[in-house]
Design a protein around this motif. Structure first.
Motif, PDB file in Angstrom:
ATOM      1  N   GLN A 325      69.468  53.948  52.250  1.00 62.69           N
ATOM      2  CA  GLN A 325      69.087  52.552  52.480  1.00 62.69           C
ATOM      3  C   GLN A 325      70.023  51.659  51.685  1.00 62.69           C
ATOM      4  O   GLN A 325      70.251  51.915  50.507  1.00 62.69           O
ATOM      5  CB  GLN A 325      67.662  52.288  51.955  1.00 62.69           C
ATOM      6  CG  GLN A 325      66.587  53.125  52.595  1.00 62.69           C
ATOM      7  CD  GLN A 325      66.351  52.787  54.048  1.00 62.69           C
ATOM      8  OE1 GLN A 325      66.630  51.672  54.478  1.00 62.69           O
ATOM      9  NE2 GLN A 325      65.860  53.753  54.813  1.00 62.69           N
ATOM     10  N   GLY A 326      70.497  50.616  52.330  1.00 62.12           N
ATOM     11  CA  GLY A 326      71.269  49.601  51.608  1.00 62.12           C
ATOM     12  C   GLY A 326      72.317  50.232  50.708  1.00 62.12           C
ATOM     13  O   GLY A 326      73.129  51.047  51.143  1.00 62.12           O
ATOM     14  N   VAL A 327      72.282  49.852  49.419  1.00 56.62           N
ATOM     15  CA  VAL A 327      73.339  50.299  48.504  1.00 56.62           C
ATOM     16  C   VAL A 327      72.771  50.990  47.271  1.00 56.62           C
ATOM     17  O   VAL A 327      73.435  51.081  46.250  1.00 56.62           O
ATOM     18  CB  VAL A 327      74.231  49.108  48.086  1.00 56.62           C
ATOM     19  CG1 VAL A 327      75.142  48.703  49.226  1.00 56.62           C
ATOM     20  CG2 VAL A 327      73.381  47.922  47.647  1.00 56.62           C
ATOM     21  N   MET A 328      71.508  51.438  47.355  1.00 60.08           N
ATOM     22  CA  MET A 328      70.950  52.046  46.148  1.00 60.08           C
ATOM     23  C   MET A 328      71.004  53.574  46.190  1.00 60.08           C
ATOM     24  O   MET A 328      70.220  54.263  45.571  1.00 60.08           O
ATOM     25  CB  MET A 328      69.518  51.582  45.947  1.00 60.08           C
ATOM     26  CG  MET A 328      68.564  52.079  46.994  1.00 60.08           C
ATOM     27  SD  MET A 328      66.916  51.824  46.370  1.00 60.08           S
ATOM     28  CE  MET A 328      65.961  51.909  47.838  1.00 60.08           C
ATOM     29  N   ASN A 329      71.977  54.094  46.935  1.00 58.70           N
ATOM     30  CA  ASN A 329      72.064  55.537  47.113  1.00 58.70           C
ATOM     31  C   ASN A 329      72.895  56.181  46.007  1.00 58.70           C
ATOM     32  O   ASN A 329      73.654  55.513  45.325  1.00 58.70           O
ATOM     33  CB  ASN A 329      72.725  55.818  48.456  1.00 58.70           C
ATOM     34  CG  ASN A 329      72.102  54.975  49.553  1.00 58.70           C
ATOM     35  OD1 ASN A 329      70.977  55.212  49.952  1.00 58.70           O
ATOM     36  ND2 ASN A 329      72.829  53.945  49.998  1.00 58.70           N
ATOM     37  N   ILE A 330      72.730  57.504  45.879  1.00 60.91           N
ATOM     38  CA  ILE A 330      73.694  58.257  45.082  1.00 60.91           C
ATOM     39  C   ILE A 330      74.249  59.387  45.930  1.00 60.91           C
ATOM     40  O   ILE A 330      73.592  59.874  46.851  1.00 60.91           O
ATOM     41  CB  ILE A 330      73.089  58.845  43.786  1.00 60.91           C
ATOM     42  CG1 ILE A 330      71.755  59.547  44.045  1.00 60.91           C
ATOM     43  CG2 ILE A 330      72.953  57.772  42.725  1.00 60.91           C
ATOM     44  CD1 ILE A 330      71.187  60.266  42.834  1.00 60.91           C
ATOM     45  N   GLY A 379      76.276  52.529  50.689  1.00 62.13           N
ATOM     46  CA  GLY A 379      76.721  52.006  49.392  1.00 62.13           C
ATOM     47  C   GLY A 379      76.123  52.766  48.219  1.00 62.13           C
ATOM     48  O   GLY A 379      75.017  53.290  48.300  1.00 62.13           O
ATOM     49  N   CYS A 380      76.879  52.858  47.153  1.00 65.35           N
ATOM     50  CA  CYS A 380      76.470  53.620  45.965  1.00 65.35           C
ATOM     51  C   CYS A 380      76.557  52.827  44.670  1.00 65.35           C
ATOM     52  O   CYS A 380      76.121  53.311  43.630  1.00 65.35           O
ATOM     53  CB  CYS A 380      77.375  54.835  45.778  1.00 65.35           C
ATOM     54  SG  CYS A 380      77.039  56.147  46.922  1.00 65.35           S
ATOM     55  N   SER A 381      77.165  51.623  44.707  1.00 61.32           N
ATOM     56  CA  SER A 381      77.465  51.015  43.404  1.00 61.32           C
ATOM     57  C   SER A 381      76.210  50.654  42.604  1.00 61.32           C
ATOM     58  O   SER A 381      76.169  50.888  41.404  1.00 61.32           O
ATOM     59  CB  SER A 381      78.420  49.828  43.560  1.00 61.32           C
ATOM     60  OG  SER A 381      77.781  48.747  44.201  1.00 61.32           O
ATOM     61  N   PRO A 382      75.132  50.105  43.204  1.00 61.91           N
ATOM     62  CA  PRO A 382      73.915  49.910  42.409  1.00 61.91           C
ATOM     63  C   PRO A 382      73.214  51.234  42.116  1.00 61.91           C
ATOM     64  O   PRO A 382      72.441  51.322  41.159  1.00 61.91           O
ATOM     65  CB  PRO A 382      73.043  49.015  43.279  1.00 61.91           C
ATOM     66  CG  PRO A 382      73.987  48.367  44.240  1.00 61.91           C
ATOM     67  CD  PRO A 382      75.019  49.425  44.499  1.00 61.91           C
ATOM     68  N   GLY A 383      73.483  52.245  42.924  1.00 66.59           N
ATOM     69  CA  GLY A 383      72.849  53.553  42.696  1.00 66.59           C
ATOM     70  C   GLY A 383      73.169  54.106  41.325  1.00 66.59           C
ATOM     71  O   GLY A 383      72.332  54.713  40.672  1.00 66.59           O
ATOM     72  N   GLY A 384      74.414  53.847  40.875  1.00 65.41           N
ATOM     73  CA  GLY A 384      74.837  54.379  39.577  1.00 65.41           C
ATOM     74  C   GLY A 384      74.063  53.803  38.415  1.00 65.41           C
ATOM     75  O   GLY A 384      74.020  54.394  37.335  1.00 65.41           O
ATOM     76  N   THR A 385      73.472  52.610  38.602  1.00 65.98           N
ATOM     77  CA  THR A 385      72.719  52.041  37.489  1.00 65.98           C
ATOM     78  C   THR A 385      71.207  52.120  37.725  1.00 65.98           C
ATOM     79  O   THR A 385      70.438  51.697  36.880  1.00 65.98           O
ATOM     80  CB  THR A 385      73.083  50.554  37.248  1.00 65.98           C
ATOM     81  OG1 THR A 385      72.591  49.802  38.359  1.00 65.98           O
ATOM     82  CG2 THR A 385      74.557  50.351  37.122  1.00 65.98           C
ATOM     83  N   THR A 386      70.798  52.592  38.899  1.00 65.71           N
ATOM     84  CA  THR A 386      69.353  52.679  39.146  1.00 65.71           C
ATOM     85  C   THR A 386      68.937  54.070  39.562  1.00 65.71           C
ATOM     86  O   THR A 386      68.096  54.703  38.940  1.00 65.71           O
ATOM     87  CB  THR A 386      68.937  51.710  40.277  1.00 65.71           C
ATOM     88  OG1 THR A 386      69.727  51.980  41.420  1.00 65.71           O
ATOM     89  CG2 THR A 386      69.120  50.280  39.848  1.00 65.71           C
TER      90      THR A 386
END
Lengths: 667, 701
Positions: A325-330, A379-386
């Motif tokens: 979903q969106g950008v909160m992936n890893i 997207g993965c960039s917010p994933g790295g911090t969440t």
């Protein structure tokens, strides 16, 4: 010469590397055998009859060399991210990419240095080749990064023409592009709104920095000067550490040092096996929810994991997890590193966090295209911090419950790890210069409880043994903010027989600037992780704002407001992924998440509750409502009323019975 | 000139060293008396007086100087015996001392094994109880501007409440006070008005005018917490000395490397914490000056720990912050690293891996090593040393103690059985691991910070240092090991105090001046703080000739955080001095982080200026008359040398067999009153006119 070129052709034919475009889509998963170009010769001879003294001497020496690598990064890097919060980690790996040592800084950087090194071996050994004096850099989540701002520098160390080992460092960059300042981009829709993933690229050749590559990299950033200093730090760190390794090898010989590296990994495997064999076979499951896949989304999405222990093997699956979903992936790398970030503190705490031996017994069978195994271009960039920290909590949950199945290992449980809410800030500072930062007050998290003791209040995180948070004066010096307060939050330590660590919160206004742009990226509002071991979860991270306040007048009237509730306006809760422009009268309050407690609060020693009340860690209300402890006295003079407490606790137990119900399947 | 009399109190022993006008040193050790440390202080004077054949009054009457290193403050913090202390701070920052910047509060100063163990992680007991922390509505910002005016009424109410609470001391620490201390000054005035005269007050901008509220607040809080107890102690000693006939000034050792007159020391007792090891370093620095050694590794191996510090170009390296009980605090200190690796460190086998480990646990003084026969059963480094043949069981500590070989044997045998080794092999393993751990610490201090140990001379002292350091030096390819003062090396910290000058230090941080620097402006900044330093020295009755002023500037690359201090010349500075300053900074940076690591394209910033002002004190005359003596070994014994993996016929010397001018070839051991020196095979040793044993590793001179 024709025979040479024939041989070269033959080599080209036998060496294929991996299917890189498949890697870039689904995430690189190394096979048991690496396909390395025959021109690259790996050092293989190792002393396997080491005397225990030499072994122990070199074990400590290599650890020290690696830890000191961190000091070079800290000191040469320009960024407060590195200096005040040590958002980095150095790693030493064997020639073929097993982790020998990882530093005591941010843990989830190091285990996947393995993926980076192995990918370089498979796909860069032929073209452009891996030579002495080279360095590669990479931030590609589908090769082996948590998210794009975490940039890896990899330096091969050669002895007599053979590749002997690798020195790697990973450092969080404040900004390397993407649509949001700070480079974790909650407002992006997919990877194309994020910093461009850079697959491993040769950036130093024969000990000379490739200026073209360096400029290509810095050109991505909003603050190239800052990133340039970090670049110097990462190169200097690899160089200095490479020299130190050469010193060790000069002194003890290649075979001995190689033997020591092998034994360090074998020892960690041995320790893992000793422990895992004390645990009965079984499967442990956990389900939690992630909230808000990008800016504007407040949906919740389930994440489920299953961990099966069979014999010596732990297998991780993710059946039931929502699709990306969106950008909160890893990516695969992100989930894999989350596993190691838990395995180390829970099962290998006395092996200096060497997880690679244990990893020989770990299988990952997750489904691509899901929240915890992103398929490009998700997207993965917010994933790295969440998502990484969220996954760590989830894995800690199943692993803790697994340990509880062994009377001998139960004491090693640490309750869990809270989700994180990071915040990037940008604008013009009080000195008139553009600024950008990630506010590292997030490092003031808390440590969970154990079966034997309370957690640690504002003690940091399980995944950052040494990571500090900055002083108020550090942040106010570099950024145009005025802290109104920064404090430990009453009742934030999750109730339990052993209380979870309490967390901190802080409120601020922009100061001597017109506005600050804040990018919040967290996983806050939903129920945090807690299952089986604790009665109560810890409160989640929470960000709020009160807009257009009379804060300026109050400061003029000698009053420093101490809460967002101190104003007549109602505070507004931020969604976990939010971009917000803050004016000088808008008071924002950020609170870090907390881990759960351990056991039943009704079993907590009433004197410990009284002590917490005296220290403002627990309110009198919570003491009565949740702990069932009746107290006497004023202020910090708190005493337990024993009879009333016994009655209160009995009442609460009766109430629990009255409130209990038959589980659904038995109705 | 009369005696120089030095007393250094440690946790277990109180060391005393007296130097007469001919440079003769007499030393003694007595038990420390933790209940009332003053007792041990005067016991040690009685002991040394009787050693000299005079009585204590006579000793004190003919002493030019009595100097003292005390552990009272350290002890109070470690044992949690601080006074009832309050903290007054900026509203909104009341939890600074409890948050401890997060992870550092859980890990600072701990060995890595503990840092990684979350199962046992804790924060220490608070220095100030939560209910005695008071916030005041006042605020200064990062430019020193007032954002919230100081609230007098509120401050007075707080002061009155503190009076009702009967606190013994109060620390005041406001945000940004080092840029603007008006509010702190106002608070102190109000406290002085409202509180009893004997309440100990301490103000952050007076004690540590430095950036970073956590480390600054811990410093003032610790200072306040140990203030009453330390000042009472120092005053007691001072009065006791006067009663017993001493008419000079009592000087107290400080961790920054100088001494302070008792009257100054009682105001800033936090500076006495860790002053013992600092004194040892100053002693080294003083001796190095005479021997013309520039770069020194000072290696102090005692009963429980191994301490290492560096002297570069004759000056000890200092550190801006120190750690006690996991609290980081902003007190500049002589930078010393320590690991739990002393004579009493316990050897053990890790059950799961079968690895032999040494330390960090120590058998301490009680029960002590197994061979002490005081009930200890754990094998220690001292037990291993005994079994390998270094120590004399009958004549240990000059015959004051006898060691039990059988008990050492039993302790190590148990360990050897688990390891499947012989007893000697296990003992040798213990020594090798201990030596390797110490070599590791030295490497961390040198190689890993850009210094090459091969360019250093090692000074070896402390009870166990002279025995172990030659082997450690060999691993590091250090050519020369100096055992300073021979037998006196065992009380080297006590001796070091007498070589310390009175030190006053002043600094201004957060200047943020960008290059090109204006020499006039920089000169003015130095002169401002220099004036204060000179005033203080004048108040201590030092004449201009007796003062030595040293300037330092902290520089950094623009946009960087890490700053490096470089020395700056005295007097009026010009453009060339500015260029030199930058050159020095760049050179030092490259030495530390490698070529190309610097970032001159981002410019230079001058961040802080510091002035150290020294007042010259009477110094010991260390040189003795050189004799033409030949040393004769008293015996030959079979001593096991781990690096050779076998016993070798080894010459054994006692204190009476050796004198300045003599030389000794290894393998040899020299058993002195309070220490044993080893001279490994292939090494040679000569004794110089100072009584130093100079060991040439590998035999090169």
């Amino acid at each position: 010469m024709s025979s040479d070129s024939d041989e070269a052709d033959a080599a080209e034919q036998t060496h294929q590397g991996t299917d890189v475009w498949e890697d870039f889509r689904n995430g690189y998963v190394p096979g048991d055998e690496l396909d390395i170009h025959p021109d690259l010769s790996l050092h293989e001879e190792a002393e396997d009859e080491l005397d225990p003294v030499t072994y122990n001497v070199l074990r400590h020496r290599l650890y020290t060399v690696n830890e000191e690598h961190g000091h070079t990064l800290e000191n040469v890097s320009g960024s407060p991210v590195a200096y005040f919060a040590q958002d980095f980690n150095p790693t030493i790996l064997t020639a073929d990419g097993e982790v020998v040592f990882q530093g005591p800084y941010i843990q989830f950087f190091s285990p996947i240095a393995e993926l980076q090194v192995k990918w370089v071996l498979e796909n860069r050994s032929g073209n452009p080749g891996i030579e002495p004096g080279d360095m590669f850099f990479s931030n590609d989540p589908w090769v082996g990064s948590t998210h794009q701002p975490d940039v890896f520098f990899l330096a091969p160390v050669f002895r007599d023409g053979d590749l002997f080992c690798w020195v790697v460092n990973t450092l969080h960059q404040y900004d390397i592009g993407g649509i949001s300042a700070g480079s974790f981009c909650p407002s992006a829709d997919d990877v194309f709104g994020e910093p461009t993933p850079i697959p491993p690229t040769k950036v130093v050749e024969d000990d000379v920095v490739r200026e073209d590559i360096r400029q290509m990299y810095l050109r991505h950033s909003r603050l190239p000067n800052l990133v340039s200093l970090d670049f110097n730090a990462q190169v200097a760190g690899c160089r200095v550490t490479r020299d130190r390794i050469h010193d060790v090898v000069d002194e003890y010989g290649v075979e001995t040092v190689k033997g020591v590296m092998n034994q360090i990994i074998d020892d960690s495997e041995k320790r893992y096996l000793q422990r895992i064999r004390k645990i009965p076979d079984g499967t442990w499951r956990a389900r939690e929810y992630m909230e808000g896949s990008q800016t504007g989304d407040s949906e919740v999405y389930p994440v489920e994991i299953q961990m099966t222990k069979e014999g010596d093997t732990l297998t991780f699956r993710n059946e039931g997890t929502a699709e990306s979903q969106g950008v909160m992936n890893i990516s695969y790398a992100g989930f894999r590193t989350a596993i190691m970030s838990v395995l180390n503190p829970l099962m290998l705490y006395d092996e200096l966090f060497v997880a690679s031996g244990a990893f020989r017994h770990i299988e990952i069978e997750t489904t691509p295209g899901t929240l915890n195994r992103a398929e490009w271009p998700a997207g993965c960039s917010p994933g790295g911090t969440t998502n990484i920290e969220f996954s760590i909590g989830l894995i800690q949950d199943v692993m803790g419950r697994m340990l509880s199945a062994s009377p001998e290992l139960k004491g090693d449980i640490v309750s869990d790890t809270p989700s994180l809410s990071t915040m990037a800030q940008a604008g013009i500072d009080q000195w008139g210069n553009p600024f950008g930062t990630m506010n590292l007050d997030i490092m003031g998290g808390a440590i969970g409880a154990t079966p034997n003791k309370d957690g640690v209040d504002v003690g940091g995180y399980l995944w950052g043994p040494k990571g500090p948070m900055p002083n108020i004066e550090n942040n106010e010096q570099d950024y145009p903010i005025l802290y109104l307060y920064k404090e430990i939050v009453e009742d934030s330590g999750a109730p339990g027989q052993h209380r979870g660590g309490a967390t901190m919160q802080y409120g601020w206004v922009p100061h001597k600037t017109e506005q600050i742009h804040n990018v919040f990226c967290g996983n806050s509002g939903v129920t945090p992780i807690s299952a089986g071991l604790a009665s109560y979860p810890g409160p989640p991270s929470l960000n709020q704002v009160v807009e257009g306040t009379d804060v300026t007048e109050r400061l003029d009237n000698q009053e420093i407001p101490q809460s967002v509730d101190a104003f007549s306006e109602e505070p507004t809760l931020f969604a976990p992924k939010t971009e917000y422009t803050q004016g000088p009268t808008d008071v924002v309050q950020a609170r870090n998440g907390t881990p759960s407690g351990y056991g039943d609060p009704l079993k907590r020693d009433p004197d410990a509750v009284a002590d917490d009340v005296a220290k403002n860690l627990v309110s009198r209300q919570a003491a009565w409502d949740i702990y069932g402890v009746a107290l006497d006295g004023e202020g910090h003079m708190v005493e337990v009323l024993e009879d009333e407490t016994a009655h209160r606790r009995e009442d609460l137990r009766q109430q629990r019975l009255a409130d209990s119900f038959i589980p659904a399947e038995e109705q | 000139m009369g005696y120089l009399c030095n007393v250094d109190i440690g946790g277990t022993h109180t060391d005393v060293a007296v130097i007469d006008e001919d440079g003769n040193t007499t030393e003694a050790k007595v038990q420390s008396t933790p209940g009332d440390f003053a007792q041990g202080f005067f016991d040690s004077l009685d002991a040394i007086a009787s050693e000299l054949g005079i009585d204590t009054t006579e000793l004190l009457a003919s002493s030019d100087l009595v100097s003292h290193g005390t552990t009272v403050g350290t002890n109070a913090v470690i044992e949690g015996e601080e006074s009832e202390t309050a903290l007054v701070t900026t509203r909104g920052t009341e939890d600074t001392l409890f948050m401890m910047r997060g992870a550092p509060g859980r890990t600072s100063g701990l060995p890595i094994e503990e840092v990684l163990r979350y199962q046992t992680a804790t924060k220490p007991e608070p220095i100030v109880p939560k209910h005695l922390v008071y916030g005041i509505d006042e605020r200064i910002d990062s430019m020193g501007d007032v954002v919230v005016d100081f609230d007098d009424t509120q401050a007075r109410e707080v002061a009155q409440e503190l009076d009702r609470e009967n606190v013994e001391s109060v620390a005041v620490s406001f945000l940004w006070s080092f840029l603007n201390d008006d509010h702190e000054e106002s608070m102190i005035s109000i406290l002085e008005e409202e509180l009893d005269e004997d309440v100990f007050l301490t103000q952050s901008n007076q004690l540590v005018p430095k950036w970073g509220e956590y480390e600054r607040t811990t410093a003032v809080a610790i200072n306040a917490a140990i203030g009453p107890i330390t000042s009472e102690y120092i005053n007691n000693i001072d009065e006791g000395l006067t009663d017993k006939g001493y008419d000079g000034e009592l000087l107290v050792m400080l961790v920054g490397g100088g001494v302070a007159p008792a009257a100054d020391a009682v105001r800033e007792p936090v500076r006495t914490i860790d002053s013992g090891p600092a004194a040892g370093m100053i002693g080294c620095s003083y001796l190095a000056n005479h021997l013309e050694h520039e770069d020194i590794i000072a290696a102090d191996m005692g009963g429980t720990s191994f301490d290492v510090g560096l002297i570069i170009d004759g000056e000890p390296l200092t550190n801006a912050t120190n750690v006690i009980n996991q609290y980081d605090y902003a007190i500049r200190n002589i930078d010393i690293d320590s690991i739990g690796n002393g004579g009493g460190s316990i050897a053990w086998v890790d059950e799961d891996t079968g690895r032999l480990e040494v330390g960090p646990q120590s058998a301490g003084a009680d029960p002590g090593p197994a061979c002490y026969g005081q009930g200890g059963t754990d094998p220690t480094i001292t037990d291993a040393d005994l079994l390998l043949g270094y120590l004399d069981a009958e004549e240990f500590l000059g015959g004051r103690m006898s060691l039990k070989v059988e008990q050492a044997q039993n302790a190590i045998e148990e360990l050897a059985d688990v390891l499947g080794m012989g007893v000697t092999e296990a003992a040798s393993g213990i020594v090798e691991i201990a030596n390797a751990q110490m070599a590791d610490l030295v490497r961390r201090r040198t190689i890993n910070r850009g210094y090459d140990p091969r360019n250093f001379v090692m000074y070896a002292y402390g009870g166990a240092g002279p025995l172990h350091m030659p082997a450690v030096a060999d691993q590091l390819e250090i050519e020369t090991v100096v055992v300073p003062g021979g037998s006196a090396s065992s009380v080297w910290s006590a001796l070091g105090i007498s070589s310390s000058d009175v030190l006053h230090r002043n600094e201004v941080s957060n200047i943020r001046t960008v290059a090109p620097f204006d020499p006039e402006n920089v000169t003015r900044r130095f002169e401002e703080i220099e004036a204060e330093v000179r005033d203080k020295l004048q108040n201590n009755d030092f004449s201009e000739e007796e003062m030595r002023i040293q300037r330092f500037a902290d520089l950094r690359y623009g946009a960087q955080v890490h700053q490096i201090p470089v020395p700056v010349p005295n007097g009026t500075l010009d453009e060339d001095d500015m260029d030199d300053m930058i050159d020095r900074f760049e050179r030092k940076y490259e030495e530390l982080y490698g070529e190309g690591a610097g970032a001159h394209e981002s410019g230079f910033e001058l961040v802080a200026v510091r002035v150290d002002g020294y007042g010259h004190t009477t110094k010991p005359q260390l040189e003795q008359t050189e004799t033409d003596s030949e040393s004769t070994a008293s015996d030959t014994e079979a001593v096991f040398w781990p690096r050779e993996s076998r016993r070798l016929d080894t010459a054994v010397y006692y204190e009476d067999n050796v004198a300045p001018g003599a030389s000794i070839n290894g393998p040899a051991v020299v058993r002195m009153g309070n220490t044993t020196i080893s001279i490994p095979p292939n090494d040679t040793c000569d004794i110089d006119s100072y009584g130093n044993f100079n060991i040439h590793v590998g035999g090169n001179q």
